[in-house]
Design a protein around this motif. Structure first.
Motif, PDB file in Angstrom:
ATOM      1  N   SER A 169       0.854  -1.188   0.000  1.00  0.00           N
ATOM      2  CA  SER A 169       0.000   0.000   0.000  1.00  0.00           C
ATOM      3  C   SER A 169       0.887   1.235   0.000  1.00  0.00           C
ATOM      4  O   SER A 169       2.092   1.163   0.268  1.00  0.00           O
ATOM      5  CB  SER A 169      -0.893   0.022   1.241  1.00  0.00           C
ATOM      6  N   VAL A 170       0.302   2.373  -0.304  1.00  0.00           N
ATOM      7  CA  VAL A 170       1.065   3.619  -0.285  1.00  0.00           C
ATOM      8  C   VAL A 170       1.624   3.866   1.115  1.00  0.00           C
ATOM      9  O   VAL A 170       2.807   4.212   1.274  1.00  0.00           O
ATOM     10  CB  VAL A 170       0.178   4.804  -0.724  1.00  0.00           C
ATOM     11  N   GLU A 171       0.795   3.684   2.115  1.00  0.00           N
ATOM     12  CA  GLU A 171       1.223   3.949   3.495  1.00  0.00           C
ATOM     13  C   GLU A 171       2.388   3.045   3.898  1.00  0.00           C
ATOM     14  O   GLU A 171       3.365   3.498   4.508  1.00  0.00           O
ATOM     15  CB  GLU A 171       0.051   3.767   4.459  1.00  0.00           C
ATOM     16  N   SER A 172       2.282   1.759   3.562  1.00  0.00           N
ATOM     17  CA  SER A 172       3.349   0.820   3.936  1.00  0.00           C
ATOM     18  C   SER A 172       4.653   1.139   3.222  1.00  0.00           C
ATOM     19  O   SER A 172       5.737   1.076   3.818  1.00  0.00           O
ATOM     20  CB  SER A 172       2.920  -0.618   3.618  1.00  0.00           C
ATOM     21  N   LEU A 173       4.565   1.494   1.935  1.00  0.00           N
ATOM     22  CA  LEU A 173       5.782   1.809   1.188  1.00  0.00           C
ATOM     23  C   LEU A 173       6.438   3.077   1.724  1.00  0.00           C
ATOM     24  O   LEU A 173       7.662   3.122   1.890  1.00  0.00           O
ATOM     25  CB  LEU A 173       5.475   1.967  -0.296  1.00  0.00           C
ATOM     26  N   VAL A 174       5.639   4.098   1.997  1.00  0.00           N
ATOM     27  CA  VAL A 174       6.208   5.335   2.539  1.00  0.00           C
ATOM     28  C   VAL A 174       6.919   5.065   3.864  1.00  0.00           C
ATOM     29  O   VAL A 174       8.015   5.578   4.117  1.00  0.00           O
ATOM     30  CB  VAL A 174       5.106   6.402   2.705  1.00  0.00           C
ATOM     31  N   THR A 175       6.317   4.262   4.706  1.00  0.00           N
ATOM     32  CA  THR A 175       6.951   3.916   5.988  1.00  0.00           C
ATOM     33  C   THR A 175       8.278   3.201   5.768  1.00  0.00           C
ATOM     34  O   THR A 175       9.291   3.505   6.407  1.00  0.00           O
ATOM     35  CB  THR A 175       6.019   3.029   6.830  1.00  0.00           C
ATOM     36  N   ARG A 176       8.284   2.254   4.851  1.00  0.00           N
ATOM     37  CA  ARG A 176       9.530   1.506   4.593  1.00  0.00           C
ATOM     38  C   ARG A 176      10.612   2.413   4.018  1.00  0.00           C
ATOM     39  O   ARG A 176      11.773   2.331   4.398  1.00  0.00           O
ATOM     40  CB  ARG A 176       9.251   0.351   3.644  1.00  0.00           C
ATOM     41  N   LEU A 177      10.232   3.283   3.081  1.00  0.00           N
ATOM     42  CA  LEU A 177      11.223   4.164   2.463  1.00  0.00           C
ATOM     43  C   LEU A 177      11.784   5.173   3.455  1.00  0.00           C
ATOM     44  O   LEU A 177      12.981   5.465   3.453  1.00  0.00           O
ATOM     45  CB  LEU A 177      10.594   4.899   1.274  1.00  0.00           C
ATOM     46  N   THR A 178      10.939   5.720   4.310  1.00  0.00           N
ATOM     47  CA  THR A 178      11.389   6.742   5.253  1.00  0.00           C
ATOM     48  C   THR A 178      12.153   6.135   6.422  1.00  0.00           C
ATOM     49  O   THR A 178      13.247   6.606   6.774  1.00  0.00           O
ATOM     50  CB  THR A 178      10.202   7.570   5.772  1.00  0.00           C
ATOM     51  N   GLU A 179      11.604   5.093   7.017  1.00  0.00           N
ATOM     52  CA  GLU A 179      12.222   4.514   8.211  1.00  0.00           C
ATOM     53  C   GLU A 179      13.322   3.512   7.873  1.00  0.00           C
ATOM     54  O   GLU A 179      14.309   3.406   8.603  1.00  0.00           O
ATOM     55  CB  GLU A 179      11.156   3.845   9.073  1.00  0.00           C
ATOM     56  N   GLY A 180      13.154   2.807   6.763  1.00  0.00           N
ATOM     57  CA  GLY A 180      14.134   1.773   6.440  1.00  0.00           C
ATOM     58  C   GLY A 180      15.223   2.205   5.489  1.00  0.00           C
ATOM     59  O   GLY A 180      16.329   1.657   5.514  1.00  0.00           O
ATOM     60  N   GLU A 181      14.941   3.209   4.622  1.00  0.00           N
ATOM     61  CA  GLU A 181      15.923   3.583   3.607  1.00  0.00           C
ATOM     62  C   GLU A 181      16.287   5.064   3.641  1.00  0.00           C
ATOM     63  O   GLU A 181      17.014   5.555   2.778  1.00  0.00           O
ATOM     64  CB  GLU A 181      15.401   3.182   2.217  1.00  0.00           C
TER      65      GLU A 181
END
Length: 450
Positions: free
Chosen positions: A191-203
């Protein structure tokens, strides 16, 4: 003992030399990056210099020529490239010490042209560093806009024809802007929300979700996409927001049979396949290499329902259906709508004669694929350019030749689709501009077979 690899400036000069010989900047830069052993910081600098010189080339040459009393015409190509690379750093990059840019360029000019030419370069660049470039004209007339935005006259004339004098200055400035890194979220995997979280917090990226198309995200501080684990996991695809709107404009329906007649590397093909509609998509292109890259994307994104073909969709003997619900023709074009990403397209000879040839090809393609649209089906025509002849004039001519087709503008049909009321022209076609919504300049028309 380790061997010192090339610097960012050396890599930029190599790429620019390849572009002068006819290469695309993206491909040349990728090849030179692979050859070099640059770290992330130097890779970013090499990219910045390469695209900066291409974006501002005539403005840079104007500044250099103002301190070269005999002009730049007799300089060896390698010397001129070195001067351009140094001048870009002096005029546009505050973080680079002037002496570092000058010394590097002088050494390169001396290497290709001898001590005397090296002395000339030293004096010219030091004066440019002290006094800066000549004052830029402030008017909105064509000549002033050309100087400020490094526009060749043929390109300024095409912009004038399409957008008019009133908007010329802002349109030219938009074409000069650095394009954002726009991602399309793979809704089959996340989902958009999950991807944004991964990109911001993980990458460590910074993300802004589009207000125009809810599956588009602009990203900064991510680095090269190929180094991102979320990219490798198939969670997203690099695609400008305007291109994403083309896919949304198709408004495909459950179970449709689709032909992507000029699929290329599959940006719009994979977009349709990500929709929860169980589409059956024939993706066709003449290039084996592009179809191979499309297959790679399909595998990475984990998509189903796509049948890639190396074929000519205009040929009657192509093994394709004759009754598609949707035919997409993302036609070959002049590509002038993506100058933010490919500024090298500004340089070289006047491209208007070539555009005449392209328009004829587009017309042939439209006539050919129209026969494959079933009654009631949709033909979606798109180009990544802004010229009148490749866009609205091309569609008007097609509709005049084919009265069995009519314009069929998209309508908002779900909360996950754009609000088309603010995106379409009076005739229902779609046009985007960098200076309007920070999108590449595209044109598209959705037509229905009666």
């Amino acid at each position: 003992m380790s061997v010192q690899g090339p610097s960012a400036r050396v890599v930029a000069r190599r790429v620019l030399a390849r572009v002068e010989s006819g290469s695309y900047a993206t491909l040349a830069l990728s090849a030179e990056m692979q050859r070099s052993r640059l770290g992330d910081k130097d890779r970013r600098l090499a990219t910045e210099i390469t695209y900066g010189v291409l974006r501002h080339r005539s403005r840079i040459d104007r500044a250099l020529a103002s301190y070269a009393h005999k002009g730049l015409g007799k300089l060896p190509p390698g010397a001129l490239l070195a001067l351009r690379v140094a001048a870009y750093q002096l005029l546009f990059l505050e973080r680079i010490p002037d002496h570092a840019a000058v010394d590097d360029a002088v050494n390169e000019v001396r290497r290709v042209g001898g001590p005397k030419l090296g002395g000339f370069a030293n004096g010219l660049l030091r004066k440019l560093g002290r006094e800066g470039e000549p004052e830029l004209p402030a008017g909105d007339d064509k000549a002033s806009v050309m100087v400020r935005n490094s526009l060749p006259e043929w390109l300024a004339d095409l912009l004038l024809e399409r957008i008019g004098q009133e908007h010329l200055s802002e349109a030219a400035a938009g074409m000069q802007a650095v394009a954002p890194l726009s991602l399309r979220v793979n809704r089959q995997k996340t989902s958009v929300e999950s991807l944004v979280t991964r990109l911001t917090e993980g990458e460590g990226a910074r993300c802004v979700v589009s207000k125009v198309y809810p599956w588009a995200v602009d990203v900064a501080s991510l680095g090269s996409p190929e180094h991102s684990q979320s990219f490798a996991d198939g969670l997203w695809t690099v695609q400008d927001q305007a291109a994403q709107l083309i896919g949304a404009m198709a408004q495909a329906e459950e179970g449709w049979q689709v032909l992507d007649a000029c699929a290329g590397v599959g940006g719009k093909t994979t977009h349709l396949a990500e929709l929860p509609l169980k589409l059956r998509i024939d993706a066709v292109d003449l290039s084996k290499r592009k179809i191979s890259l499309l297959n790679d994307s399909v595998k990475r994104l984990g998509l189903e329902g796509i049948s890639p073909h190396v074929a000519d969709a205009t040929r009657d003997d192509a093994k394709l259906a004759s009754d598609y619900d949707l035919v997409m023709l993302d036609a070959p074009c002049s590509g002038l709508g993506v100058l933010r990403r490919h500024p090298e397209a500004k340089w070289g000879p006047d491209k208007r004669p070539r555009i005449v040839e392209i328009v004829a090809l587009q017309s042939k393609l439209l006539d050919a694929v129209a026969k494959r649209v079933k009654p009631g089906g949709i033909l979606l025509y798109s180009v990544c350019t802004f010229t009148s002849s490749e866009g609205p004039e091309q569609v008007a001519d097609f509709l005049a030749r084919h009265p069995e087709f009519e314009m069929a503008p998209p309508t908002a049909n779900s909360e996950h689709e754009p609000d088309w009321s603010g995106l379409l022209s009076e005739d229902g076609s779609f046009t985007s501009w960098p200076h309007v919504r920070a999108q590449d300049a595209f044109y598209a028309a959705r037509m229905r077979r009666r």
